[in-house]
Design a protein around this motif. Structure first.
Motif, PDB file in Angstrom:
ATOM      1  N   SER A 275      55.964  21.719  26.828  1.00  0.00           N
ATOM      2  CA  SER A 275      55.796  22.943  26.130  1.00  0.00           C
ATOM      3  C   SER A 275      56.376  22.875  24.797  1.00  0.00           C
ATOM      4  CB  SER A 275      56.800  23.923  26.977  1.00  0.00           C
ATOM      5  OG  SER A 275      56.028  24.139  28.411  1.00  0.00           O
ATOM      6  N   LEU A 276      57.520  22.359  24.571  1.00  0.00           N
ATOM      7  CA  LEU A 276      58.033  22.289  23.193  1.00  0.00           C
ATOM      8  C   LEU A 276      57.099  21.467  22.320  1.00  0.00           C
ATOM      9  CD1 LEU A 276      60.439  22.823  21.151  1.00  0.00           C
ATOM     10  CD2 LEU A 276      61.410  20.734  21.862  1.00  0.00           C
TER      11      LEU A 276
ATOM     12  N   LYS B 235      59.129  31.529  16.558  1.00  0.00           N
ATOM     13  CA  LYS B 235      60.010  31.961  17.581  1.00  0.00           C
ATOM     14  C   LYS B 235      59.488  31.352  19.158  1.00  0.00           C
ATOM     15  CE  LYS B 235      60.912  36.405  15.751  1.00  0.00           C
ATOM     16  NZ  LYS B 235      60.934  37.879  15.997  1.00  0.00           N
ATOM     17  N   ASP B 236      58.181  31.038  19.177  1.00  0.00           N
ATOM     18  CA  ASP B 236      57.885  30.155  20.562  1.00  0.00           C
ATOM     19  C   ASP B 236      58.444  28.902  20.541  1.00  0.00           C
ATOM     20  OD1 ASP B 236      56.263  32.267  21.250  1.00  0.00           O
ATOM     21  OD2 ASP B 236      54.478  31.581  20.480  1.00  0.00           O
TER      22      ASP B 236
ATOM     23  N   GLU C 274      61.474  27.784  18.752  1.00  0.00           N
ATOM     24  CA  GLU C 274      62.688  28.155  18.975  1.00  0.00           C
ATOM     25  C   GLU C 274      63.038  28.311  20.595  1.00  0.00           C
ATOM     26  OE1 GLU C 274      63.930  31.161  16.437  1.00  0.00           O
ATOM     27  OE2 GLU C 274      63.767  30.045  14.646  1.00  0.00           O
ATOM     28  N   SER C 275      62.442  29.112  21.034  1.00  0.00           N
ATOM     29  CA  SER C 275      62.685  29.485  22.573  1.00  0.00           C
ATOM     30  C   SER C 275      62.402  28.296  23.249  1.00  0.00           C
ATOM     31  CB  SER C 275      61.704  30.614  22.824  1.00  0.00           C
ATOM     32  OG  SER C 275      61.676  30.760  24.391  1.00  0.00           O
ATOM     33  N   ALA C 276      61.233  27.728  23.071  1.00  0.00           N
ATOM     34  CA  ALA C 276      61.181  26.083  23.788  1.00  0.00           C
ATOM     35  C   ALA C 276      62.274  25.130  23.459  1.00  0.00           C
ATOM     36  CB  ALA C 276      59.736  25.597  23.558  1.00  0.00           C
ATOM     37  N   GLN C 277      62.714  25.172  22.177  1.00  0.00           N
ATOM     38  CA  GLN C 277      63.846  24.240  21.917  1.00  0.00           C
ATOM     39  C   GLN C 277      65.250  24.727  22.694  1.00  0.00           C
ATOM     40  OE1 GLN C 277      63.571  21.595  19.652  1.00  0.00           O
ATOM     41  NE2 GLN C 277      65.441  20.981  20.502  1.00  0.00           N
ATOM     42  N   ARG C 278      65.403  26.073  22.774  1.00  0.00           N
ATOM     43  CA  ARG C 278      66.555  26.522  23.343  1.00  0.00           C
ATOM     44  C   ARG C 278      66.532  26.297  24.955  1.00  0.00           C
ATOM     45  NH1 ARG C 278      66.329  31.202  19.901  1.00  0.00           N
ATOM     46  NH2 ARG C 278      64.974  32.157  21.396  1.00  0.00           N
ATOM     47  N   ALA C 279      65.246  26.556  25.507  1.00  0.00           N
ATOM     48  CA  ALA C 279      65.353  26.287  26.877  1.00  0.00           C
ATOM     49  C   ALA C 279      65.444  24.552  27.148  1.00  0.00           C
ATOM     50  CB  ALA C 279      63.907  26.665  27.623  1.00  0.00           C
TER      51      ALA C 279
END
Length: 468
Positions: A186-187, A350-351, A353-358
């Motif tokens: 996903s990332l 943001k997508d 960053e969100s994938a990176q954080r997850a």
């Protein structure tokens, strides 16, 4: 039945009571001597009372629950631990044990399960009162065997507790591995969309480019305001120059026009002077008149030229205003387009960053879970290993004898009372009144005489008569 009657019955039936007591004590002593000796070995284990994981240092709330100690006792006395003890001591490999298993079960089931059930019947786990210590005890006829089994239960319980903690971590680690792969995909997809969008729109840095374009928009706005002011001023000067050119400041302040006006004034003065001296048809007068007309024509031509230049300047100002306004409109569109691009880019970022954080959170948790799954640290320690007992715990001859005296006495008293109920006799004067329901008027105290030739035929002799 009052106390005196009870004591009289016991006195009368003392032979039954004593015989029962003696038989009970003798039987207890004989049985205690004939019973095989039983030994008991105990091993103590200490649970982590602080409730801290030895690897991560995180508080484990499960150890603070009221049922935690009871759960640990159930684990110690579980069949899983017993089977591990059987395998550890290799009891199922003993031919004698296998023969006993065949005799006891006729081959039904397995030797391991049979031995585990036998061990669980003799093992006991008792938690300490208001402490985190659990005592594991085992009873048997062999001192060395009972100590070995008690220690095996403690060690296998410790290993099983590690296994119960590690196995879920290993399964969780496998789950996190699959999740990390999915989150990595996903990332990568989110980063690919972001890179493709930047390449398609030629974006290197939206923020810096937006700052430059915004500054340019502000500059064009300022230039438009200035151009509008200059255009308005130029239009005003144009109207003044086209109406009364002589009053126009642009015309009046022109140095060439000022010089021409001075020259025209001098020529008119000269013409006036010549006109006073000479007639209008005189050559000098005509020459002076021609000079004045020439100067006036030049002045009018120059005024017309300056007025035309003011009009041209006003036209230039209007064109410049229009060009700046068009450039400002284009710049506005560009800034708006950049804002739209930035919004779309921010969504993509943001997508990412969100994938990176997850992905980072899952990687961190997976690493911690993998480390915990490979840990051999336990929150259970063997405090006191079991040693081979030197004295048997049962049978206890002294205790059994004391208990047999008590139980024999109670049994003898019971048998005496039972015999008295089956063969009721008069033991006191109150028995007559209660049995016959008539009052007792007197009591004769008597004693049995010894049998002799002189007293033959006189078995009893009254000693005293008491009347009520």
């Amino acid at each position: 039945m009052n106390l005196s009657q009870f004591l009289l019955i016991l006195r009368a039936r003392r032979r039954i009571i004593l015989i029962t007591l003696l038989l009970t004590v003798v039987t207890t002593v004989v049985v205690s001597l004939l019973l095989p000796k039983t030994y008991k070995a105990s091993a103590s284990v200490l649970l982590n009372a602080k409730g801290l994981d030895p690897l991560t240092g995180v508080s484990v709330p499960g150890q603070l629950l009221p049922g935690y100690m009871a759960t640990q006792v159930d684990i110690i006395t579980s069949k899983n631990v017993a089977l591990r003890v059987v395998d550890r001591l290799k009891l199922a490999d003993n031919p004698t044990v296998q023969a006993q298993f065949q005799d006891a079960t006729a081959g039904q089931g397995t030797v391991r399960d049979w031995l585990a059930d036998l061990l669980l019947r003799k093992v006991d786990a008792v938690p300490g009162r208001e402490s985190s210590v659990v005592e594991i005890s085992f009873k048997g006829s062999d001192p060395q065997f009972v100590s070995a089994v008690a220690n095996a239960f403690a060690e296998e319980y410790q290993r099983l507790s590690i296994l119960l903690k590690v196995e879920p971590m290993k399964k969780a680690s496998q789950y996190f591995d699959g999740q990390i792969k999915s989150l990595r995909d996903s990332l990568e997809i989110a980063q690919g969309r972001l890179s493709k969008y930047q390449q398609e729109n030629g974006i290197v840095s939206v923020d810096n480019r937006l700052d430059v374009e915004s500054n340019r928009l502000n500059d064009l706005s300022a230039q438009l305001v200035m151009a509008q002011g200059q255009a308005i001023e130029a239009a005003s000067r144009q109207r003044m120059a086209s109406g009364d050119a002589g009053q126009s400041p642009d015309v009046a302040n022109n140095s060439l026009i000022q010089n021409l006006r001075v020259s025209l004034g001098n020529a008119e003065s000269k013409l006036a002077e010549v006109g006073q001296r000479l007639g209008k048809n005189h050559p000098q007068y005509l020459s002076a008149q021609a000079e004045v007309d020439k100067m006036r024509n030049e002045l009018n031509a120059q005024i017309k030229s300056v007025s035309g230049s003011v009009g041209n300047n006003a036209q230039i100002m209007r064109q410049r205003e229009a060009e700046i306004r068009a450039a400002l409109a284009v710049q506005k569109s560009r800034v708006l387009e950049l804002n739209r691009t930035r919004d779309e880019l921010n969504v993509l970022m943001k997508d990412v960053e969100s994938a990176q954080r997850a992905f980072d959170a899952a990687s961190l948790r997976s690493s911690q879970t993998r480390i915990e799954g490979q840990s051999e640290q336990a929150d259970i320690a063997i405090l006191n290993p079991a040693s081979a007992p030197t004295e048997a715990t049962s049978p206890k001859l002294v205790l059994n004898t004391v208990l047999s005296v008590v139980l024999g006495g109670m049994l003898g008293v019971g048998l005496g009372l039972l015999a008295e109920m089956m063969d009721r006799r008069v033991r006191a004067e109150s028995d007559l009144s209660e049995t016959l329901g008539v009052p007792v008027f007197g009591v004769i105290d008597w004693k049995e005489n010894k049998v002799s030739s002189r007293t033959l035929g006189k078995p009893f002799t009254a000693r005293r008569v008491r009347l009520n």
